[in-house]
Design a protein around this motif. Sequence first.
Motif, short mmCIF file in Angstrom:
data_model
loop_
_atom_site.label_atom_id
_atom_site.label_comp_id
_atom_site.label_asym_id
_atom_site.label_seq_id
_atom_site.Cartn_x
_atom_site.Cartn_y
_atom_site.Cartn_z
N VAL A 740 1.09 -1.46 -0.02
CA VAL A 740 0.01 -0.11 -0.41
C VAL A 740 0.57 1.06 -0.19
O VAL A 740 2.20 1.37 0.26
N ILE A 781 -4.86 6.16 2.69
CA ILE A 781 -3.92 4.99 2.12
C ILE A 781 -4.60 4.11 0.97
O ILE A 781 -5.58 3.91 0.69
N GLY A 782 -3.84 3.41 0.37
CA GLY A 782 -4.32 2.04 -0.87
C GLY A 782 -3.58 1.65 -1.45
O GLY A 782 -2.51 2.28 -1.90
N CYS A 792 -6.64 3.14 -4.85
CA CYS A 792 -8.14 3.49 -4.34
C CYS A 792 -9.18 3.10 -5.46
O CYS A 792 -10.35 3.45 -5.52
N ALA A 797 -8.09 -1.74 -2.36
CA ALA A 797 -7.95 -0.87 -0.37
C ALA A 797 -7.80 0.53 -0.30
O ALA A 797 -7.30 0.78 -1.46
N CYS A 798 -8.66 0.68 0.25
CA CYS A 798 -8.17 2.43 0.27
C CYS A 798 -8.99 2.94 1.74
O CYS A 798 -9.65 2.28 2.79
N GLY A 799 -8.48 3.56 2.29
CA GLY A 799 -8.90 4.23 3.39
C GLY A 799 -7.93 5.34 3.72
O GLY A 799 -7.34 6.41 3.02
N THR A 824 -7.67 0.67 6.84
CA THR A 824 -7.83 0.05 5.21
C THR A 824 -8.22 -1.32 5.35
O THR A 824 -7.96 -2.36 5.95
#
Length: 845
Positions: A740, A781-782, A792, A797-799, A824
């Motif tokens: 990430v 975050i991704g 993302c 994954a994404c956050g 995430t």
Amino acid sequence: MNQPFMQRIFYILAVIILMALGGCGGADNKKGNARTVSGTVLVAANTIADSDTHDRNAPQISNSTPSAAQDLPNPGTAGGYVDRSTGDIDDYYLSFLNQNDDIVLFLADATNADLRLTLLKFDPNSQQYTIISTSDNAIQPQIEKVKAPARGEYLIQVEAVRGQTNYQLSVGQGIAPASLPANDFIPGEILVGYTPSVVGVTTSLQIGGYTLKPSGHDLGTSIRSYTLQRSQVTGILSRSSSITASETLQIIKQLRQRPDVRYAEPNYRYYPLAITTPNDPFFASQWNLSNIKLIQGWQQVGAGTPVEVAVLDSGIRFDHPDLSTRFIPDNTFSTGHAGYDFLPAGEGQDGDGPDDDPTDPGVSSFTGSTFHGTLVSGVIAAETNNTTGISGVANTAEIRLLPLRVLSSQGGSTVEICQAIRFAAGLAAAGGHTLSKPVGVINMSFGTPSFSQALQDCISQARNQGVILIAAAGNESSSLPIYPAAYPGVISVSATTLNKDLASYSNTGSTIDIAAPGGDTTQDLNNDGQPDGILTTAATNNNGIVQFGYVYATGTSLATPHVTGVIALMKWIYPSLDPQTLDQWLASGFLTEDLTPASSGPDNRFGYGLLDANKALTEATSAAGGTPIVIPPLLTATPRAINFGATIDSLNLNLSNNGAGSLTVQAPTIVYQSGNNWLTINSMADSNGLGNYQVTVNRNGLLPGNYTATINFGSTANSVGIPVNINVPRVDINASTGYVYFLLTRATDDTVTDTDSGLPKNGRYQFSFSNVSPGDYHLFIGSDMNGDNKICDPGEACGAYAALDQILAIHVDQKSIVDIKATTAFRLNQRTLSLAYPLPATSSP
């Protein structure tokens, strides 16, 4: 409108000042005013990442053959990428499954790609894997699904038939609904059907030491209804007599032996069928509605008086298919629906200033609107029983929403919010528009730590108009007051998780009035393969194109509309409900389930308890002079299934009575489907057996694999069985969303100022940015599994800090900040919100 930072009001909370206190902050950076920003990112439990993606920076370990399959915990989720054109055609996973476990594959891009899901099992005779089942869904191509036919270890193949796409693979088990009381009848009452030759039987019968006396009901020529009494007692016994169910069944058994009797049976009880569930396809994922006993409460909802609910938020998407019918029709407004945008020019991101169009425009960057108002509105009033999406709390068509836009990506201010409150209360005009009467309820899922006497005055004015105001308590794990929730006259709502615990992020304190589900997307306690967030309506804006879907979100912002929706239903039933009466009912326990029965008065975590829709709507029905539908005692377990996964050792189980009357719970029994003696239960319940139970597992001595058991609770009403699942991995499986990237951006325009990247260790990512100048920043975050230099994308994954639906600014001041925490998870555009953000061209590991 440029106001000082701390005077602005934001989503709960769109901005928070992180200031390092003594002993908590890092050492000062001696080079000018530059500081360090660092922290930890947690991964949703039981999550793994495809080991060979198209990300050029990520280490690549092939899983493209059965011998290279990755271990996938059960339950668990894998995020991945396959591409027909590059040779990464197949991904293989190995998982130990139970009978009837579901294996579900979600495609991020079903338009340009087609994937096939295959379940295989090793054949010891041929020493090869054989196909058990294959899904190739042409009707609903974004979802592929197969089911495990028996317990055992299986190989799962994800194959790219056409194109390339990110995907999410989930393994979990179905959840059975709570059981209804079975074979319930009235003791001492018997119905007898005689043979056709027997007519006109009107005399009493003597059987053993009992007398069956005709009750006089006309049920036809050959059917008689009797009341059973002991022979030494005179008169007809009432339904409250001491004749037992066992005695009744014994007499029925003897009656059936008579040659002139065709049948003999008890006088069975029947229950309203309104307890059936809606036909909305995602209703089964809305654990939050059963947690507040809403399905039972809906039975009290009949004819009523229209109610209008003002949602003060970021605006709305009138065109969301699950919300489009839930607004106030009014052709004097430009949209054809009542509503108003109070944001000043330059702040609303819609190209104008205040006007009668509260549409949330959304923007393509992270920090634009996350359609927060659409998330909140879906919990309150998503259309129910329309075969679309989810069910809203307020399921009656004549409960309508009044969207008032007071928040942008920059937050809102006291002025705009006061204007909106006064407009909703019928006290002021907006752009030439006035309301004919005040709304019934106002929802406010936003807050600030700053007290404003002006806002308190506006709230008091609305309350004096009979308006009930509800607000979110905040998500900072703090006991400090957040406003407007902490103002007198506002109902403050904290957040709970699936198992009725306080959510880790929820604020607490003496101003908390009530709790409602806010969820936790880092958990999957009910073993359904989905995060335990609140599923609600959502939208995304990708390059100017707005798309609609649903998102698992968390926070007191989502807890609050549960309370708003139930109070709107109460007003529908009992239009005279005013703030003072509601306060009295709340303090008397008429709206809540007491989660802390050992204490008296309100609790600093849950206030007067967890929202109980059935109790609240029953009270409203009684106050309106109606006759509430009496639901018999019904033992219910929360969660209805327990998932310990591969790492969790202890969880709480809650037993409650979701009906009226009383019941007593018997001691639990455990039935092991696999393994033995790995489960223990410690009761923390009350004298009737209702309340919390601590369930603990011990994996010592268990071979790798998946183990299941059932915890059975009997009661004087009904029985429930709670499936329990644990996983003992063959290898140490730590949660991961793969490689990430961490982006630190300026809060004002989201220009990337620094990047970091890497893999997790023990389910946690560590990030650090050095030489950070003082100012306000955002953290994103991704992952970039498809290698398009963006994080993302759908399926990746994404956050964000603190969460995607409530992005908080990191304020860097005089000291380094070293303890930022975020999460995430893999996100899909079908069920979860995802946004795209370009990686810097120079990004590298």
